[in-house]
Write a protein that holds these residues in place. Sequence first.
Motif, PDB file in Angstrom:
ATOM      1  N   TYR A 165      55.814 -24.179  13.315  1.00  0.00           N
ATOM      2  CA  TYR A 165      56.777 -25.244  13.218  1.00  0.00           C
ATOM      3  C   TYR A 165      55.674 -26.415  13.647  1.00  0.00           C
ATOM      4  N   GLY A 166      54.897 -26.337  14.237  1.00  0.00           N
ATOM      5  CA  GLY A 166      54.058 -27.390  15.123  1.00  0.00           C
ATOM      6  C   GLY A 166      53.398 -28.466  13.966  1.00  0.00           C
ATOM      7  N   VAL A 167      53.339 -28.051  12.577  1.00  0.00           N
ATOM      8  CA  VAL A 167      52.889 -28.871  11.411  1.00  0.00           C
ATOM      9  C   VAL A 167      53.825 -29.676  10.879  1.00  0.00           C
ATOM     10  N   GLU A 192      44.211 -26.650   2.552  1.00  0.00           N
ATOM     11  CA  GLU A 192      44.055 -25.760   3.799  1.00  0.00           C
ATOM     12  C   GLU A 192      45.010 -26.250   5.101  1.00  0.00           C
ATOM     13  N   GLN A 193      45.322 -25.581   5.938  1.00  0.00           N
ATOM     14  CA  GLN A 193      46.101 -25.993   7.006  1.00  0.00           C
ATOM     15  C   GLN A 193      45.536 -25.491   8.536  1.00  0.00           C
ATOM     16  N   TYR A 194      45.667 -26.291   9.269  1.00  0.00           N
ATOM     17  CA  TYR A 194      45.043 -25.745  10.650  1.00  0.00           C
ATOM     18  C   TYR A 194      46.048 -26.349  11.563  1.00  0.00           C
ATOM     19  N   THR A 195      46.510 -25.433  12.600  1.00  0.00           N
ATOM     20  CA  THR A 195      47.754 -26.035  13.420  1.00  0.00           C
ATOM     21  C   THR A 195      47.299 -25.237  14.710  1.00  0.00           C
ATOM     22  N   GLU A 196      47.034 -26.120  15.785  1.00  0.00           N
ATOM     23  CA  GLU A 196      46.978 -25.402  17.250  1.00  0.00           C
ATOM     24  C   GLU A 196      48.179 -25.825  18.028  1.00  0.00           C
ATOM     25  N   ILE A 197      48.703 -24.983  18.901  1.00  0.00           N
ATOM     26  CA  ILE A 197      49.733 -25.388  19.628  1.00  0.00           C
ATOM     27  C   ILE A 197      49.257 -25.437  20.972  1.00  0.00           C
ATOM     28  N   TYR A 213      48.055 -30.061  17.742  1.00  0.00           N
ATOM     29  CA  TYR A 213      46.967 -30.732  16.722  1.00  0.00           C
ATOM     30  C   TYR A 213      46.849 -30.295  15.444  1.00  0.00           C
ATOM     31  N   ASN A 214      46.868 -30.902  14.408  1.00  0.00           N
ATOM     32  CA  ASN A 214      46.966 -30.491  12.977  1.00  0.00           C
ATOM     33  C   ASN A 214      45.689 -31.104  12.279  1.00  0.00           C
ATOM     34  N   GLU A 215      45.101 -30.325  11.418  1.00  0.00           N
ATOM     35  CA  GLU A 215      44.293 -30.554  10.612  1.00  0.00           C
ATOM     36  C   GLU A 215      44.769 -30.402   8.988  1.00  0.00           C
ATOM     37  N   ILE A 224      46.563 -21.396  13.961  1.00  0.00           N
ATOM     38  CA  ILE A 224      46.293 -20.559  12.896  1.00  0.00           C
ATOM     39  C   ILE A 224      45.787 -21.614  11.899  1.00  0.00           C
ATOM     40  N   LYS A 225      44.544 -21.015  11.090  1.00  0.00           N
ATOM     41  CA  LYS A 225      43.990 -21.857   9.984  1.00  0.00           C
ATOM     42  C   LYS A 225      44.090 -20.736   8.677  1.00  0.00           C
TER      43      LYS A 225
END
Length: 766
Positions: free
Chosen positions: A366-368, A399-404, A448-450, A549-550
């Motif tokens: 959900y962080g994204v 692409e998606q990267y999410t860091e909690i 943080y999201n890319e 997760i990426k």
Amino acid sequence: MSKELRFDDKVVIITGAGGGLGREYALMFGARGARVVVNDLGGGAHGGGQSSAAADKVVEEIRTLGGVAVANYDSVENGASIVQTAVESFGTVDILVNNAGILRDSSFQKMTMDDWDLIMRVHLRGSMSVTHAAWAIMREKGYGRIIMTTSAAGLYGNFGQANYSAAKLGLLGLAKTLAVEGAAKNIHVNTIAPIAASRLTETVLPQEVLNGLKPEYVSPLVGWLCHENCEENNGLFEVGAGIINQLRWQRTKGVGFRLSSPINIEDVAAKWDQVGDFTNSDFPTAVADSMVTAMDNINNPKLGGNQFLDLDKAKTSKPVMIENGYDERDLSLYALGVGVGADPLNVKDLQYLYERGDNFYALPTYGVIPALNGFMKLLMDGKELPGFGNVLDRVLHGEQYTEIKRPLPPHAQLRHEAKLRTAYDKGENAISIIDVHTFDESGEELAYNEITFFLRGCGGWGGDRGPSADINVPPDRQPDAIVEERIGDNQGLLYRLSGDWNPLHIDPEFAKNFGFERPILHGLCTYGYVGRHVIQSFLGNDPRRFKSIKVRFAKSVYPGETLVTRMWKESETRILLETRVKERDEIVIKNAVVELYEQIPTAKTAVKAGVAADAVTPQSTGADIFQAIGAYFVQNPAEVAAANTVFQFNLKNPDASWTVDAKLGKVAPGAADKPDVTLTVDEEQFIGMCVGGEDAQKLFFAGKLKIAGNMMAAAKLEFLKKMDPKLVEAEVAKRLVGGAQASTAAATVSQPVGPTGADIFQAIGV
């Protein structure tokens, strides 16, 4: 009334002084004590004839007023003879006013070479000739004041005066170079563009205007620029009818093109409005300034872009702030959207759905959602993410990267900082990466999201193609875990309620227009499924150690299809995975990895007012460094005195001036009375030069470090090489704690180890 400014015993040469402006100058200087050489050939306005009458008459007028004057009848092309008259009559020359001139007006089509050459000889060559003869005398005595006379025609151009305009603008260039060469010898050279009634203006101005213009409205400016009290040098002034204006060059910010790829005509045409946009202009004053933008383009290569992506704008822009929030209802709705609750009797799912249960958790993926929703709303509201153009109709999520940073709380008010980090040119298409940092109410970073977008038709600027090798490739062995899960037929309808309202995911007609047989599932919905599969397989359904997760979205997924996620445990905290659609046996998620925390992270304790100074990372200021230099002066008077130079530092952002007087051994805030050399630089860059991280030579050639006065004197700052950097540390500590102990520590440091601040200035001296 202020004290009269006089020219007692000063020797003044005025060319073309037989009438008009020249006569007014001569009378003014003569009345104020100067000894005047009145030069006038006595010819006509167009260069013909010769007579001594005009010069003699002005000499007589000066003498009648009680002044001292002699006449000279030479052409200004014979400058040595004019200066010789001054030397023979009065022994020297202090002031030169180049005023003589003629007109040969004609349209360029009809202009003869004689018309051209005569104007050049009288105006440009003549002024050069007289000035050259006086130059050696002024240099020898260390004093001189010179006036060049240009005109509006030279500055702006005027029909029928091509010869006159060219000569007059040439005089400005001559004056600017002489101002630079003469500065060290106290020779000031300034240029005026007068508007006054004279024989030269009779042909270009109507009589009613001439009646309102008097030469005596010009002479006061000439008098001030020639007075010993005036420090003005290299100035350009329009003057007349009681008005005095100073002019300067103005330059637009312009456009920088990539040097690593060809620049074509179309590139220039596309940026032409920006080339001419004076909104953020500057005002160059020296040759070094003219190189600033060119050197910047060389030292800081442009990243490039096009109408869709501007990487240089993105690089220099601050992140855009976006605010939103979420609550327990949003978390539950998201959980339903990514497949939680498909079996209503599965009590383990209640931890994501039932906010009043014993444990209520947010799914980490959900962080994204708040970040992406805020970003998309920004674009849909017509607001700008700097460097990221209007590409909503071209965007696919690549692409998606999410860091909690720690487990998401049940509810929060959020602040997001979004920025276009980079983009890759894939030929016809492009890939962009958006960084979004998310903070909670306390200011702590929560996620943080890319966000990586594939942008159709947005490439082709010749930029970096980006990495091409596959990453996070699964090992060639059986997976450690496999989860198979069917997607509900209405899953897209549920997921879109979390914020992605793209009709591609609900409208059959719209989907067909995009080449799909029916509405496709959101990529981030599949993303949520995959995150759940890892939590289920390796975390015992406790999501709190889920770190990041990426994934790369390889192909679309349809509602009703079955996902098969295969997972490989690479280490205790790293899981590789890929996901296929069972019915089509196609990979839809690839190059994917999930990282885990070893322990559940907790919220950080914010630093509060009143903590000990040693708990704070010291940050130097410009004042700290100058205070440290002052401490060094006290300890090393002999080395300092050997420099025998007064340095003035003008710091910008925030503005401050400091004087480092190595003659008196003093360091003090404020500007110096008469500095030998002045250095101007932003405080942050000055500190960087002194404590590391900034190259003084690069700053100088990029125009960010400016040096005025005796440039070679900057090399004398080499004595700072022996200054102990602990002096700076002591000044920082003294400021932070306000204690006398730090001051004592500064005074007792005695082992020189090579500075912070002086390699600085060796490069400057070079």
